[in-house]
Design a protein around this motif. Structure first.
Motif, mmCIF file in Angstrom:
data_model
loop_
_atom_site.group_PDB
_atom_site.id
_atom_site.type_symbol
_atom_site.label_atom_id
_atom_site.label_comp_id
_atom_site.label_asym_id
_atom_site.label_seq_id
_atom_site.Cartn_x
_atom_site.Cartn_y
_atom_site.Cartn_z
ATOM 1 N N UNK A 291 50.972 16.944 -16.396
ATOM 2 C CA UNK A 291 51.783 16.229 -17.384
ATOM 3 C C UNK A 291 50.957 15.388 -18.359
ATOM 4 N N UNK A 292 50.053 14.519 -17.880
ATOM 5 C CA UNK A 292 49.287 13.691 -18.812
ATOM 6 C C UNK A 292 48.040 13.150 -18.129
ATOM 7 N N UNK A 293 46.997 12.947 -18.922
ATOM 8 C CA UNK A 293 45.806 12.291 -18.410
ATOM 9 C C UNK A 293 45.939 10.788 -18.403
ATOM 10 N N UNK A 294 46.961 10.266 -19.074
ATOM 11 C CA UNK A 294 47.223 8.830 -19.090
ATOM 12 C C UNK A 294 47.962 8.432 -17.827
ATOM 13 N N UNK A 328 50.413 22.278 -16.447
ATOM 14 C CA UNK A 328 51.451 21.915 -17.408
ATOM 15 C C UNK A 328 51.146 20.525 -17.946
ATOM 16 N N UNK A 329 51.158 20.401 -19.266
ATOM 17 C CA UNK A 329 50.987 19.109 -19.915
ATOM 18 C C UNK A 329 52.187 18.824 -20.813
ATOM 19 N N UNK A 330 52.611 17.576 -20.818
ATOM 20 C CA UNK A 330 53.684 17.116 -21.701
ATOM 21 C C UNK A 330 53.089 16.116 -22.691
ATOM 22 N N UNK A 331 53.449 16.256 -23.958
ATOM 23 C CA UNK A 331 53.004 15.281 -24.950
ATOM 24 C C UNK A 331 54.203 14.785 -25.752
ATOM 25 N N UNK A 332 54.005 13.687 -26.480
ATOM 26 C CA UNK A 332 55.115 13.093 -27.222
ATOM 27 C C UNK A 332 55.925 12.135 -26.371
ATOM 28 N N UNK A 333 55.324 11.580 -25.327
ATOM 29 C CA UNK A 333 55.992 10.616 -24.450
ATOM 30 C C UNK A 333 55.952 9.215 -25.052
ATOM 31 N N UNK A 334 56.750 8.289 -24.537
ATOM 32 C CA UNK A 334 56.642 6.892 -24.982
ATOM 33 C C UNK A 334 55.215 6.383 -24.836
ATOM 34 N N UNK A 358 51.612 23.611 -22.889
ATOM 35 C CA UNK A 358 51.835 22.298 -23.483
ATOM 36 C C UNK A 358 53.260 22.206 -24.018
ATOM 37 N N UNK A 359 53.983 21.172 -23.606
ATOM 38 C CA UNK A 359 55.370 20.980 -24.019
ATOM 39 C C UNK A 359 55.543 19.623 -24.691
ATOM 40 N N UNK A 412 45.573 18.376 -28.719
ATOM 41 C CA UNK A 412 45.536 18.675 -27.285
ATOM 42 C C UNK A 412 45.312 20.164 -27.051
ATOM 43 N N UNK A 413 46.079 20.969 -27.746
ATOM 44 C CA UNK A 413 46.021 22.421 -27.544
ATOM 45 C C UNK A 413 44.680 22.996 -28.007
#
Length: 565
Positions: A291-294, A328-334, A358-359, A412-413
């Motif tokens: 999902x995220x590296x953060x 799987x990575x998600x971007x555009x999160x708060x 990437x989603x 990211x991609x």
């Protein structure tokens, strides 16, 4: 009574439809239960059929169903409504039933606004749908429907019956492989975790129920005997119980099922033993939600409680056993920004995924994110009267905008693709001799993704051909594999190194003398070297094959021969 089960088309066409092109497995379980009770059932996959309304009408007219059940996700709800409307136009007496995760979370919305929907089946649907079908088949009046787990309009208002308990022993359900052919299978239902972007916690109540290993492998064997040798195991976390996973894998091997398959897991639910048996039993890819590296986004926003050490360990082990690790990575999160995207890229450098998806973060009904969105913005489910598939989180957050999020996703991609060749070069496989054939297969498959598969047309990936060549060579160091000889020979041939291609193909023919692809590729290299007589000798073994006809003709002409001499 005849029942048509429909998987509707999505509102938007997709450039990649891997995750949505097949009907959910639940539709097959519903169909199997109905078949076992003597009903006539047909499953209709309408994915990608947005423009084929004439054909859809004809199917309904020809089949004359009494009931149409729709498997509703969120993205295909408008397709379901359109097909339900078509059915009602053809025959107002057809009963329409919506079920699935999309219908469960928006049951009141559908019944309040869309008269073409007669019933909603809520949550786990097999027995609720069967009892509803039994009720309608008996011609009972609709005023007091004695079926748990459904909803319908009563007195002009949406009404929900008593909640149906989950099926405790899912082995009691008829095996759908007895009646249908499919590739997406499940060995369990549910997920114990509570990610904010996922509808599973509300739908399955964070409970997991398992098929027995025998039930599940029987299903695989039934499908294998029908010609299916590749499977997607779609459990949310296939490896949740180690002893059960190993029992399944041992049984696949014992029954000599020559299959390959993908699975989904969680990084803290795999170890060396599990991965060893999965690879031995044919697993070639495992998907993990990173999902995220953060850490802040991963844990505080998405509630994906993962330790970085577990992420690193899972990816390293998965690769070492010759299984493709997919992230799987998600971007555009708060809180997403350049720094958090860089954290994701930094994490990639540590885990070296060989595949990544990437989603953009979406908000769907039934998720914690959706509940927060409704409270924050004071909206109702009437939002979904718009012809939209989803709401992207950035549309609800003034600190994010579309261009910013798209640019972060591009970074990211593209950052991943620029790094991929390096990740591949760093592969280290466990030194277990019994896995050498599997290692060879893994490296060859990965090479083919660069030359002919998912990565072939991605220009950001550098040195694809060189990387592919190295992979084919490494593959042959482990085990003689036809596709590795062929792939390596074609690369040399393509670049004009015909004698090297001849050497490689000739070595391959020592193991695979009857291989038409190897013989033909070698013949083409001979032809480019002017050795038409040698080429003809190879091609004539396959003279009945239309693939070699053109090459044969060239050889005959070059040698001044007529065909057959």
């Amino acid at each position: 009574m005849k029942i048509l089960l429909v998987y509707p088309y999505c509102l938007e066409e997709r450039t990649r439809d891997d995750d949505v092109r097949v009907p959910p497995i639940g539709l097959y379980y519903v169909g199997a239960l109905l078949f076992s009770q003597g009903y006539k059932v047909e499953i209709l996959n309408l994915h990608g059929k947005q423009k084929e309304t004439v054909q859809i009408k004809q199917v309904i007219r020809d089949w004359k169903p009494d009931i149409i059940g729709f498997s509703i996700l969120h993205a295909n709800r408008w397709g379901g409504l359109e097909v339900a409307g078509i059915a009602k136009e053809i025959d107002p007496g057809i009963k329409t039933v919506f079920g699935g995760v999309g219908a469960t979370y928006l049951w009141r919305h559908f019944l309040e606004h869309f008269e073409e929907v007669d019933y909603i089946v809520l949550s786990e649907g097999e027995y609720s749908f069967l009892e509803l079908v039994n009720y309608l088949a008996a011609g009972e009046k609709e005023a007091d429907v004695p079926v748990k787990g459904i909803a319908f309009n009563q007195g002009g208002k949406p009404f929900k019956t008593a909640e149906r308990e989950f099926i405790e022993d899912i082995d009691q359900l008829p095996d759908p492989s007895r009646y249908f052919i499919f590739q997406h299978v499940v060995s369990s239902r549910g997920c114990p975790w509570n990610c904010t972007f996922c509808g599973s916690p509300g739908f399955w109540k964070r409970r997991v129920r398992f098929h027995s290993p025998e039930y599940f492998v029987n299903q695989l064997e039934n499908l294998y005997q029908k010609g299916i040798d590749f499977f997607y195991i779609s459990d949310d976390t296939f490896t949740l119980r180690k002893d059960r996973v190993i029992a399944i894998c041992r049984d696949i091997i014992r029954r000599d099922l020559n299959i390959s398959w993908f699975a989904i897991s969680r990084v803290n639910c795999v170890d060396s033993d599990i991965l060893y048996w999965m690879r031995k039993a044919g697993c070639i890819q495992i998907s993990y939600g990173v999902e995220s590296g953060s850490e802040y986004i991963r844990e505080s926003i998405l509630n994906k409680q993962l330790k970085v050490d577990d992420i690193k360990r899972a990816f390293e082990l998965t690769t070492s056993y010759g299984i493709m690790p997919r992230a799987y990575f998600i971007y555009g999160s708060p809180g997403e920004n350049e720094e958090t995207i860089q954290e994701s890229l930094d994490l990639m450098d540590e885990i070296k995924p060989l595949s990544a998806v990437f989603y953009i973060l979406d908000i769907y009904p039934g998720t914690a994110l959706y509940r927060d969105y409704r409270e924050k913005c004071g909206i109702s489910d009437d939002l979904w009267l718009k012809r939209i598939e989803d709401v992207m989180y950035f549309e609800t957050d003034d600190s994010l905008d579309q261009d910013m999020v798209l640019n972060l996703g591009k970074k990211l991609r593209e950052g991943y693709y620029r790094r991929l060749a390096g990740y591949i070069d760093s592969i280290e496989l466990v030194d277990r001799e019994e896995l050498y054939p599997a290692h060879a297969d893994f490296l060859a498959r990965l090479s083919l993704t660069l030359t002919h598969g998912d990565y072939a047309n991605i220009q950001t990936i550098k040195d694809k051909e060189k990387t592919a060549e190295n992979l084919f060579r490494k593959s042959l160091n482990y085990y003689p594999l036809e596709r590795s000889y062929l792939g390596l020979g074609i690369i040399k041939q393509k670049n004009g190194f015909y004698q090297e291609s001849v050497n490689i193909m000739s070595e391959g023919l020592q193991y695979f003398a009857d291989s038409q692809p190897l013989n033909c590729c070698l013949a083409i290299s001979y032809m480019n070297l002017g050795r038409f007589s040698d080429a003809l000798h190879l091609l004539e073994k396959f003279k009945e094959s239309p693939e070699v006809a053109g090459h044969l003709d060239i050889c005959y002409k070059a040698l001044g021969l007529k065909q057959g001499q």
